[in-house]
Design a protein around this motif. Structure first.
Motif, PDB file in Angstrom:
ATOM      1  N   LYS A 195      70.066  47.100  76.601  1.00 54.71           N
ATOM      2  CA  LYS A 195      70.589  48.440  76.332  1.00 54.71           C
ATOM      3  C   LYS A 195      69.545  49.378  75.727  1.00 54.71           C
ATOM      4  O   LYS A 195      69.781  50.574  75.647  1.00 54.71           O
ATOM      5  CB  LYS A 195      71.839  48.365  75.465  1.00 54.71           C
ATOM      6  N   GLU A 196      68.383  48.855  75.340  1.00 53.91           N
ATOM      7  CA  GLU A 196      67.307  49.730  74.840  1.00 53.91           C
ATOM      8  C   GLU A 196      66.733  50.585  75.968  1.00 53.91           C
ATOM      9  O   GLU A 196      66.169  51.637  75.731  1.00 53.91           O
ATOM     10  CB  GLU A 196      66.202  48.933  74.141  1.00 53.91           C
ATOM     11  N   ASP A 197      66.913  50.119  77.207  1.00 56.38           N
ATOM     12  CA  ASP A 197      66.523  50.902  78.380  1.00 56.38           C
ATOM     13  C   ASP A 197      67.677  51.868  78.654  1.00 56.38           C
ATOM     14  O   ASP A 197      68.765  51.457  79.047  1.00 56.38           O
ATOM     15  CB  ASP A 197      66.294  49.967  79.570  1.00 56.38           C
ATOM     16  N   GLU A 198      67.432  53.155  78.446  1.00 53.58           N
ATOM     17  CA  GLU A 198      68.504  54.144  78.540  1.00 53.58           C
ATOM     18  C   GLU A 198      69.174  54.165  79.920  1.00 53.58           C
ATOM     19  O   GLU A 198      70.386  54.331  80.023  1.00 53.58           O
ATOM     20  CB  GLU A 198      67.985  55.533  78.183  1.00 53.58           C
ATOM     21  N   ALA A 199      68.390  53.995  80.975  1.00 56.28           N
ATOM     22  CA  ALA A 199      68.957  54.001  82.334  1.00 56.28           C
ATOM     23  C   ALA A 199      69.892  52.808  82.531  1.00 56.28           C
ATOM     24  O   ALA A 199      70.985  52.951  83.084  1.00 56.28           O
ATOM     25  CB  ALA A 199      67.843  53.986  83.371  1.00 56.28           C
ATOM     26  N   VAL A 200      69.476  51.641  82.046  1.00 56.09           N
ATOM     27  CA  VAL A 200      70.310  50.445  82.160  1.00 56.09           C
ATOM     28  C   VAL A 200      71.570  50.617  81.325  1.00 56.09           C
ATOM     29  O   VAL A 200      72.678  50.319  81.785  1.00 56.09           O
ATOM     30  CB  VAL A 200      69.531  49.180  81.719  1.00 56.09           C
ATOM     31  N   ALA A 201      71.426  51.100  80.106  1.00 52.23           N
ATOM     32  CA  ALA A 201      72.580  51.281  79.219  1.00 52.23           C
ATOM     33  C   ALA A 201      73.592  52.248  79.839  1.00 52.23           C
ATOM     34  O   ALA A 201      74.798  51.992  79.814  1.00 52.23           O
ATOM     35  CB  ALA A 201      72.122  51.783  77.854  1.00 52.23           C
ATOM     36  N   ALA A 202      73.104  53.351  80.393  1.00 54.48           N
ATOM     37  CA  ALA A 202      73.999  54.342  80.994  1.00 54.48           C
ATOM     38  C   ALA A 202      74.721  53.760  82.202  1.00 54.48           C
ATOM     39  O   ALA A 202      75.931  53.950  82.370  1.00 54.48           O
ATOM     40  CB  ALA A 202      73.215  55.585  81.390  1.00 54.48           C
ATOM     41  N   LYS A 203      73.981  53.033  83.043  1.00 52.59           N
ATOM     42  CA  LYS A 203      74.581  52.460  84.246  1.00 52.59           C
ATOM     43  C   LYS A 203      75.598  51.383  83.874  1.00 52.59           C
ATOM     44  O   LYS A 203      76.684  51.326  84.460  1.00 52.59           O
ATOM     45  CB  LYS A 203      73.501  51.890  85.157  1.00 52.59           C
ATOM     46  N   ALA A 204      75.268  50.542  82.891  1.00 48.27           N
ATOM     47  CA  ALA A 204      76.192  49.486  82.463  1.00 48.27           C
ATOM     48  C   ALA A 204      77.468  50.105  81.889  1.00 48.27           C
ATOM     49  O   ALA A 204      78.577  49.633  82.173  1.00 48.27           O
ATOM     50  CB  ALA A 204      75.518  48.584  81.432  1.00 48.27           C
ATOM     51  N   LYS A 205      77.317  51.162  81.107  1.00 46.76           N
ATOM     52  CA  LYS A 205      78.483  51.837  80.518  1.00 46.76           C
ATOM     53  C   LYS A 205      79.354  52.452  81.611  1.00 46.76           C
ATOM     54  O   LYS A 205      80.580  52.344  81.584  1.00 46.76           O
ATOM     55  CB  LYS A 205      78.011  52.911  79.540  1.00 46.76           C
ATOM     56  N   PRO A 246      72.455  27.009  77.980  1.00 49.46           N
ATOM     57  CA  PRO A 246      72.167  28.338  77.448  1.00 49.46           C
ATOM     58  C   PRO A 246      72.697  29.424  78.378  1.00 49.46           C
ATOM     59  O   PRO A 246      72.796  29.220  79.590  1.00 49.46           O
ATOM     60  CB  PRO A 246      70.639  28.380  77.356  1.00 49.46           C
ATOM     61  N   ALA A 247      73.062  30.555  77.777  1.00 46.19           N
ATOM     62  CA  ALA A 247      73.566  31.677  78.558  1.00 46.19           C
ATOM     63  C   ALA A 247      72.486  32.137  79.533  1.00 46.19           C
ATOM     64  O   ALA A 247      71.300  32.031  79.264  1.00 46.19           O
ATOM     65  CB  ALA A 247      73.964  32.809  77.627  1.00 46.19           C
ATOM     66  N   ILE A 248      72.919  32.654  80.651  1.00 44.70           N
ATOM     67  CA  ILE A 248      71.978  33.143  81.655  1.00 44.70           C
ATOM     68  C   ILE A 248      71.353  34.433  81.151  1.00 44.70           C
ATOM     69  O   ILE A 248      72.049  35.334  80.691  1.00 44.70           O
ATOM     70  CB  ILE A 248      72.703  33.365  82.996  1.00 44.70           C
ATOM     71  N   GLN A 249      70.055  34.478  81.208  1.00 46.90           N
ATOM     72  CA  GLN A 249      69.313  35.663  80.777  1.00 46.90           C
ATOM     73  C   GLN A 249      68.808  36.389  82.015  1.00 46.90           C
ATOM     74  O   GLN A 249      68.286  35.760  82.924  1.00 46.90           O
ATOM     75  CB  GLN A 249      68.108  35.251  79.918  1.00 46.90           C
ATOM     76  N   LEU A 250      68.964  37.689  82.046  1.00 47.07           N
ATOM     77  CA  LEU A 250      68.416  38.499  83.124  1.00 47.07           C
ATOM     78  C   LEU A 250      67.218  39.275  82.595  1.00 47.07           C
ATOM     79  O   LEU A 250      67.251  39.759  81.464  1.00 47.07           O
ATOM     80  CB  LEU A 250      69.464  39.491  83.650  1.00 47.07           C
ATOM     81  N   THR A 251      66.193  39.387  83.412  1.00 46.76           N
ATOM     82  CA  THR A 251      65.063  40.234  83.038  1.00 46.76           C
ATOM     83  C   THR A 251      65.518  41.685  83.164  1.00 46.76           C
ATOM     84  O   THR A 251      66.526  41.970  83.826  1.00 46.76           O
ATOM     85  CB  THR A 251      63.866  40.001  83.975  1.00 46.76           C
ATOM     86  N   PRO A 252      64.789  42.616  82.557  1.00 49.41           N
ATOM     87  CA  PRO A 252      65.164  44.031  82.736  1.00 49.41           C
ATOM     88  C   PRO A 252      65.216  44.429  84.216  1.00 49.41           C
ATOM     89  O   PRO A 252      66.131  45.140  84.629  1.00 49.41           O
ATOM     90  CB  PRO A 252      64.059  44.780  81.987  1.00 49.41           C
ATOM     91  N   GLN A 253      64.283  43.940  85.008  1.00 47.73           N
ATOM     92  CA  GLN A 253      64.278  44.265  86.438  1.00 47.73           C
ATOM     93  C   GLN A 253      65.492  43.669  87.147  1.00 47.73           C
ATOM     94  O   GLN A 253      66.134  44.327  87.957  1.00 47.73           O
ATOM     95  CB  GLN A 253      62.978  43.785  87.094  1.00 47.73           C
ATOM     96  N   GLN A 254      65.820  42.416  86.848  1.00 47.59           N
ATOM     97  CA  GLN A 254      67.003  41.791  87.441  1.00 47.59           C
ATOM     98  C   GLN A 254      68.264  42.553  87.048  1.00 47.59           C
ATOM     99  O   GLN A 254      69.171  42.722  87.871  1.00 47.59           O
ATOM    100  CB  GLN A 254      67.134  40.337  86.983  1.00 47.59           C
ATOM    101  N   THR A 255      68.314  42.993  85.792  1.00 46.58           N
ATOM    102  CA  THR A 255      69.481  43.736  85.324  1.00 46.58           C
ATOM    103  C   THR A 255      69.644  45.028  86.115  1.00 46.58           C
ATOM    104  O   THR A 255      70.743  45.352  86.575  1.00 46.58           O
ATOM    105  CB  THR A 255      69.363  44.037  83.812  1.00 46.58           C
ATOM    106  N   LYS A 256      68.552  45.755  86.294  1.00 43.72           N
ATOM    107  CA  LYS A 256      68.607  47.006  87.078  1.00 43.72           C
ATOM    108  C   LYS A 256      69.079  46.719  88.500  1.00 43.72           C
ATOM    109  O   LYS A 256      69.941  47.426  89.034  1.00 43.72           O
ATOM    110  CB  LYS A 256      67.233  47.681  87.100  1.00 43.72           C
ATOM    111  N   GLU A 257      68.505  45.695  89.122  1.00 43.07           N
ATOM    112  CA  GLU A 257      68.879  45.350  90.492  1.00 43.07           C
ATOM    113  C   GLU A 257      70.341  44.931  90.585  1.00 43.07           C
ATOM    114  O   GLU A 257      71.065  45.359  91.495  1.00 43.07           O
ATOM    115  CB  GLU A 257      67.972  44.244  91.026  1.00 43.07           C
ATOM    116  N   ALA A 258      70.785  44.107  89.639  1.00 38.38           N
ATOM    117  CA  ALA A 258      72.171  43.635  89.651  1.00 38.38           C
ATOM    118  C   ALA A 258      73.146  44.800  89.469  1.00 38.38           C
ATOM    119  O   ALA A 258      74.159  44.880  90.168  1.00 38.38           O
ATOM    120  CB  ALA A 258      72.377  42.589  88.554  1.00 38.38           C
TER     121      ALA A 258
END
Length: 159
Positions: free
Chosen positions: A116-126, A34-46
Motif C-alpha cells: 500500500k506504500e505504492d499509491e497506484a497499487v493502494a488506489a487500485k486495491a481500494k 507461510p502466507a503467499i507473498q506477492l512482489t510489487p510487480q506481481q501485485t500490480k499485474e494481479a
C-alpha cells in the motif's frame, strides 16, 4: 463357543487391527505454510487482471446481483458476495498460488494490501475492494473478516 484372544493366531490379530490404526494424513499441529507473498510487480499485474475480470459484463452483473441480495446486512453481504467474488477471482487466485476459496480471496486481498506504500497499487486495491464491498459496509465487514474495529489495526498486524 466363546471368543478367546489367546486362540486367535497373532498374525490375524495384527492384520485386523493394524489397518485401522493408521497415522493421520498430516500433522494438525504442524506450523501453517507461510502466507503467499506477492512482489510489487506481481501485485500490480494481479490487480490489473482482476480489473479485467470485473469489467466482464457477466461478472459485474453476477456481483451486482449478489450485492443487491445481501442488502445492508454485512453478514448477508458477505454470504452472498464472497462466493461470487471467489468465482470471479479464480483465475487470478490459481495463477498466483492462492487457495480457490473464500480464505484464498482474503489472502489475496491481504497480500495486495502489503504494497500500500505504492499509491497506484493502494488506489487500485481500494477501488477493487469497493466493487466487492460497498464503502459504507467496508469497516463493518472488515471486523467480521478479522480486521478489527474501525481505526484499529487488523488482527496479527504489527503494532
Amino acid at each position: 463357543n466363546s471368543y478367546n484372544p489367546r486362540t486367535v493366531p497373532p498374525l490375524l490379530l495384527q492384520t485386523s487391527f493394524s489397518s485401522t490404526m493408521q497415522a493421520p494424513p498430516h500433522n494438525a499441529f504442524a506450523p501453517k505454510a507461510p502466507a503467499i507473498q506477492l512482489t510489487p510487480q506481481q501485485t500490480k499485474e494481479a490487480l490489473d487482471e482482476v480489473e479485467v475480470l470485473l469489467a466482464n459484463p457477466e461478472n459485474s452483473q453476477k456481483l451486482e446481483q449478489a450485492k443487491t441480495m445481501g442488502g445492508q446486512d454485512p453478514m448477508m453481504m458477505m454470504m452472498m458476495v464472497m462466493p461470487i467474488a471467489v468465482q470471479i477471482l479464480t483465475p487470478v487466485l490459481q495463477k498466483y498460488g492462492f487457495p480457490v476459496d473464500q480464505a484464498g480471496g482474503m489472502q489475496f486481498l491481504a497480500a495486495a494490501s502489503m504494497h500500500k506504500e505504492d499509491e497506484a497499487v493502494a488506489a487500485k486495491a481500494k477501488e477493487i475492494k469497493a466493487k466487492f464491498i460497498p464503502p459504507e459496509l467496508a469497516a463493518l465487514a472488515g471486523m467480521f473478516m478479522g480486521g478489527g474495529a474501525p481505526g484499529m489495526p487488523p488482527m496479527g498486524a504489527p503494532q
